[in-house]
Design a protein around this motif. Structure first.
Motif, PDB file in Angstrom:
ATOM      1  N   GLY A  98      -4.584   4.704  -8.022  1.00 57.89           N
ATOM      2  CA  GLY A  98      -3.296   4.142  -7.660  1.00 57.89           C
ATOM      3  C   GLY A  98      -2.572   3.604  -8.874  1.00 57.89           C
ATOM      4  N   VAL A  99      -1.268   3.764  -8.895  1.00 57.46           N
ATOM      5  CA  VAL A  99      -0.487   3.293 -10.042  1.00 57.46           C
ATOM      6  C   VAL A  99      -0.557   1.783 -10.154  1.00 57.46           C
ATOM      7  CG1 VAL A  99       1.828   3.150 -11.029  1.00 57.46           C
ATOM      8  CG2 VAL A  99       1.044   5.297  -9.989  1.00 57.46           C
ATOM      9  N   LEU A 100      -0.288   1.083  -9.067  1.00 55.50           N
ATOM     10  CA  LEU A 100      -0.292  -0.381  -9.098  1.00 55.50           C
ATOM     11  C   LEU A 100      -1.705  -0.953  -9.071  1.00 55.50           C
ATOM     12  CD1 LEU A 100       2.626  -1.114  -6.607  1.00 55.50           C
ATOM     13  CD2 LEU A 100       2.706  -0.961  -9.098  1.00 55.50           C
ATOM     14  N   ARG A 101      -2.581  -0.291  -8.380  1.00 61.50           N
ATOM     15  CA  ARG A 101      -3.930  -0.833  -8.217  1.00 61.50           C
ATOM     16  C   ARG A 101      -4.816  -0.545  -9.424  1.00 61.50           C
ATOM     17  NH1 ARG A 101      -8.890   0.880  -6.432  1.00 61.50           N
ATOM     18  NH2 ARG A 101     -10.130  -0.646  -5.281  1.00 61.50           N
ATOM     19  N   ASP A 102      -4.694   0.625 -10.033  1.00 54.37           N
ATOM     20  CA  ASP A 102      -5.612   1.037 -11.094  1.00 54.37           C
ATOM     21  C   ASP A 102      -4.918   1.264 -12.441  1.00 54.37           C
ATOM     22  OD1 ASP A 102      -7.847   1.150  -9.284  1.00 54.37           O
ATOM     23  OD2 ASP A 102      -7.004   3.006  -8.499  1.00 54.37           O
ATOM     24  N   LEU A 103      -3.825   2.050 -12.447  1.00 48.09           N
ATOM     25  CA  LEU A 103      -3.234   2.459 -13.718  1.00 48.09           C
ATOM     26  C   LEU A 103      -2.598   1.295 -14.454  1.00 48.09           C
ATOM     27  CD1 LEU A 103      -2.626   4.788 -15.574  1.00 48.09           C
ATOM     28  CD2 LEU A 103      -0.512   5.204 -14.310  1.00 48.09           C
ATOM     29  N   LEU A 104      -1.819   0.458 -13.768  1.00 48.07           N
ATOM     30  CA  LEU A 104      -1.157  -0.654 -14.433  1.00 48.07           C
ATOM     31  C   LEU A 104      -2.138  -1.675 -15.005  1.00 48.07           C
ATOM     32  CD1 LEU A 104       1.530  -1.869 -15.213  1.00 48.07           C
ATOM     33  CD2 LEU A 104       1.618  -3.005 -12.974  1.00 48.07           C
ATOM     34  N   PRO A 105      -3.167  -2.155 -14.249  1.00 49.45           N
ATOM     35  CA  PRO A 105      -4.141  -3.071 -14.856  1.00 49.45           C
ATOM     36  C   PRO A 105      -4.896  -2.433 -16.014  1.00 49.45           C
ATOM     37  CG  PRO A 105      -4.309  -3.116 -12.468  1.00 49.45           C
ATOM     38  CD  PRO A 105      -3.409  -1.981 -12.817  1.00 49.45           C
ATOM     39  N   CYS A 106      -5.203  -1.129 -15.908  1.00 52.63           N
ATOM     40  CA  CYS A 106      -5.905  -0.459 -17.003  1.00 52.63           C
ATOM     41  C   CYS A 106      -5.043  -0.419 -18.260  1.00 52.63           C
ATOM     42  CB  CYS A 106      -6.286   0.950 -16.563  1.00 52.63           C
ATOM     43  SG  CYS A 106      -7.102   1.937 -17.838  1.00 52.63           S
ATOM     44  N   ALA A 107      -3.741  -0.159 -18.095  1.00 56.28           N
ATOM     45  CA  ALA A 107      -2.843  -0.116 -19.256  1.00 56.28           C
ATOM     46  C   ALA A 107      -2.726  -1.483 -19.912  1.00 56.28           C
ATOM     47  CB  ALA A 107      -1.473   0.391 -18.819  1.00 56.28           C
ATOM     48  N   VAL A 108      -2.620  -2.542 -19.103  1.00 55.23           N
ATOM     49  CA  VAL A 108      -2.525  -3.898 -19.669  1.00 55.23           C
ATOM     50  C   VAL A 108      -3.802  -4.269 -20.417  1.00 55.23           C
ATOM     51  CG1 VAL A 108      -2.262  -6.332 -19.094  1.00 55.23           C
ATOM     52  CG2 VAL A 108      -0.856  -4.630 -17.931  1.00 55.23           C
ATOM     53  N   TRP A 149       0.823  -1.210   0.000  1.00 54.87           N
ATOM     54  CA  TRP A 149       0.000   0.000   0.000  1.00 54.87           C
ATOM     55  C   TRP A 149       0.859   1.263   0.000  1.00 54.87           C
ATOM     56  CZ3 TRP A 149      -5.576  -0.097   1.383  1.00 54.87           C
ATOM     57  CH2 TRP A 149      -6.142   1.155   1.400  1.00 54.87           C
ATOM     58  N   LEU A 150       1.879   1.297   0.820  1.00 55.11           N
ATOM     59  CA  LEU A 150       2.701   2.505   0.925  1.00 55.11           C
ATOM     60  C   LEU A 150       3.444   2.786  -0.377  1.00 55.11           C
ATOM     61  CD1 LEU A 150       4.154   2.072   4.530  1.00 55.11           C
ATOM     62  CD2 LEU A 150       2.098   3.283   3.782  1.00 55.11           C
ATOM     63  N   LEU A 151       3.959   1.738  -1.025  1.00 54.73           N
ATOM     64  CA  LEU A 151       4.638   1.925  -2.309  1.00 54.73           C
ATOM     65  C   LEU A 151       3.677   2.464  -3.356  1.00 54.73           C
ATOM     66  CD1 LEU A 151       7.070   1.567  -4.189  1.00 54.73           C
ATOM     67  CD2 LEU A 151       6.358  -0.814  -4.525  1.00 54.73           C
ATOM     68  N   ASP A 152       2.467   1.932  -3.384  1.00 53.43           N
ATOM     69  CA  ASP A 152       1.480   2.413  -4.343  1.00 53.43           C
ATOM     70  C   ASP A 152       1.141   3.881  -4.093  1.00 53.43           C
ATOM     71  OD1 ASP A 152      -0.298   2.322  -6.418  1.00 53.43           O
ATOM     72  OD2 ASP A 152      -1.914   1.388  -5.280  1.00 53.43           O
TER      73      ASP A 152
END
Length: 540
Positions: free
Chosen positions: A417-427, A397-400
């Protein structure tokens, strides 16, 4: 064990025998030496008298009034009775002492006591001083009060005294007057009858109940009461066991609240930090709702514990929360929150299929079939991808949060969140773009952005003490999916009933036989014959 066994009497004993035997047993069982034995003896005595009253109910006239038999009395005795039974309205303490001495000298003390008791029952508002004098003089409300007193009247007077003490203490708490409460509490020590074991238990229960129910809390009051009543954490504490820990928790509530408010300002590293941030951190309702979408079961467990503590010990703070309650998050705990992903996939596949394949003359049924096929594929893959990324992002959580703050420095907190939302959306956008190109990727991303902007709208908090049923929302979502599939199936059937398009159906020329055979076949090396071009019908 029956009341007759405790008293050591038979069930046919009369009222006079019961009272005399009870008075003899009191000399053996003293309340200060054996409070439990005294309590059992007192309860048995009251039960026995009640039983005798019911037995005599049919024989006695409830409307019958007592009258004095003056036939055998002398003139002096009659005069004494008249003086003793004179009106007690506005009587002074000196006159009371004179009447008491006169009644004691001529054996009319019981008459005076009964008259004082009756007056206190009929005139409770003006008998404060008279009642205090009677309690001290006749030892009312103690184990040594006269047994022949009317029990209903003595209990009524006791209830009035208790009600007066309760009203005075509660009124001071409602005014939030700590000094007034302590003064009223100190006045209670003047009541000698409160020193009895039975009355001490009642008084301890009253104090603990008043302190717990009051919206106002003062550490000074709690410490003074604990000292005066001898409350402590040991097993022999006179404070009710079920309420001592609640009192201690409320006494330590300011320290607890300060700690939770400090946790709310720290990075959300643990469930305790996240629960404090949701309930106590400054922020709008939409920001709290956005945070709640990231919480898991252990976080919600901590939210329940913290909300219960705030509701019990900080009512004023709870009034400032959304909906005026710390349980405003109840409807968020079981929210079905993955629908934007599937909505974006469905729209991207549907629009991409029409844009790419409709110009080639494909039928509506074919277009919908392609859209449904890829929607199912991407939905299954998207569910797996988002579940894995959410679990991973929850652990880090803290890294995100740091990555999101670095990417979007102007937002506090970041909208995603970058890891929670942006990365899955980009994939997912890349996968959809592989099939449908930039059009499909753009539709998917635009759908998620639109839903995110709508979610940031500051709606009114709708809260309830009753948590919403998560199965209702899930059933509605499932019904919506089934309805969508049914509609697509209807479109498919309708489109299959239409006319054929160009290059579909029976062709004008028959198929050439050599079109199915390899080019090296000897029969297909020569120019095509008439039979090869035009097949003969059967019978020709």
């Amino acid at each position: 064990m029956s009341c007759w066994t405790v008293l050591g009497l038979s069930a046919d004993a009369d009222t006079r025998t019961i009272k005399r035997h009870y008075a003899a047993l009191l000399k053996q069982t003293r309340p200060d030496e054996d409070p439990e034995g005294f309590q059992r003896l007192r309860e048995a005595y009251e039960q026995a008298l009640t039983a005798k009253e019911w037995e005599q109910f049919s024989e006695q006239d409830p409307q019958e009034e007592a009258s004095w038999d003056l036939t055998d009395l002398s003139g002096t005795q009659i005069d004494v009775l008249q003086q003793v039974t004179r009106s007690l309205n506005d009587v002074s303490l000196g006159e009371l002492q004179q009447r008491h001495a006169l009644a004691l000298e001529h054996g009319a003390l019981d008459v005076l006591e009964d008259e004082v008791l009756r007056h206190c029952v009929e005139h409770p508002d003006t008998s404060e001083d008279l009642l205090e004098w009677a309690i001290k003089t006749f030892q009312w409300f103690s184990a040594w009060q006269r047994l022949e007193l009317d029990e209903e009247q003595i209990y009524q007077v006791l209830a009035q005294r208790r009600q007066g003490i309760t009203h005075t203490l509660r009124e001071a708490l409602e005014r939030e007057d700590a000094e007034g409460f302590l003064q009223a509490y100190a006045q209670c020590f003047r009541h000698q009858w409160l020193k009895g074991e039975h009355h001490r238990q009642w008084f301890n229960g009253l104090l603990s109940q008043l302190l717990l129910e009051s919206r106002f809390w003062s550490s000074t009051i709690f410490e003074a009461v604990s000292t005066g009543q001898g409350w402590h954490a040991g097993p022999a504490s006179p404070c009710p066991k079920t309420e001592w820990q609640r009192l201690v928790d409320r006494h330590e509530a300011p320290i607890f609240l300060a700690r939770q408010q400090h946790l709310a300002t720290q990075p959300a590293a643990t469930p305790e930090h996240r629960a404090a941030r949701l309930l106590l951190a400054p922020g709008s309702f939409s920001q709290r709702r956005a945070l709640a979408r990231r919480l898991r079961d252990d976080d919600w467990t901590q939210c329940r514990q913290l909300s219960s503590a705030l509701y019990a010990n900080h009512p004023k703070l709870c009034e400032a929360m959304p909906g005026g309650t710390p349980f405003f998050w109840r409807e968020w705990e079981h929210t079905f929150d993955s629908w934007p992903i599937y909505l974006g996939i469905a729209l991207a596949c549907l629009i991409g299929s029409f844009v790419l394949y409709a110009p080639n003359g494909e039928r509506l049924g074919s277009l919908i079939g392609v859209a449904v096929f890829w929607s199912v594929i991407f939905s299954a893959g998207g569910w797996v991808l988002h579940w894995l990324m959410h679990q991973f992002a929850h652990r880090v959580w803290l890294l995100d949060d740091r990555l999101s703050a670095y990417l979007l420095p102007g937002f506090n907190p970041p909208p995603f969140g970058v890891l929670r939302d942006l990365l899955p959306c980009a994939v997912m956008a890349a996968g959809i773009g592989k099939v449908y190109g930039l059009i499909g990727s753009g539709v998917y991303v635009a759908t998620l952005v639109a839903v995110g902007l709508i979610r940031r709208y500051e709606g009114k908090p709708r809260v309830s003490w009753k948590p919403s049923n998560p199965w209702i929302k899930r059933s509605l979502a499932g019904a919506g999916i089934l309805l969508l599939v049914a509609l697509l199936g209807v479109f498919k059937v309708i489109s299959s009933q239409g006319t054929v398009n160009r290059n579909q159906g029976l062709q004008q020329w028959t198929e050439r036989l050599c079109s199915r055979m390899p080019a090296s076949t000897s029969e297909c090396g020569a120019p095509a014959t008439m039979e090869q071009w035009y097949g003969k019908e059967a019978g020709q």
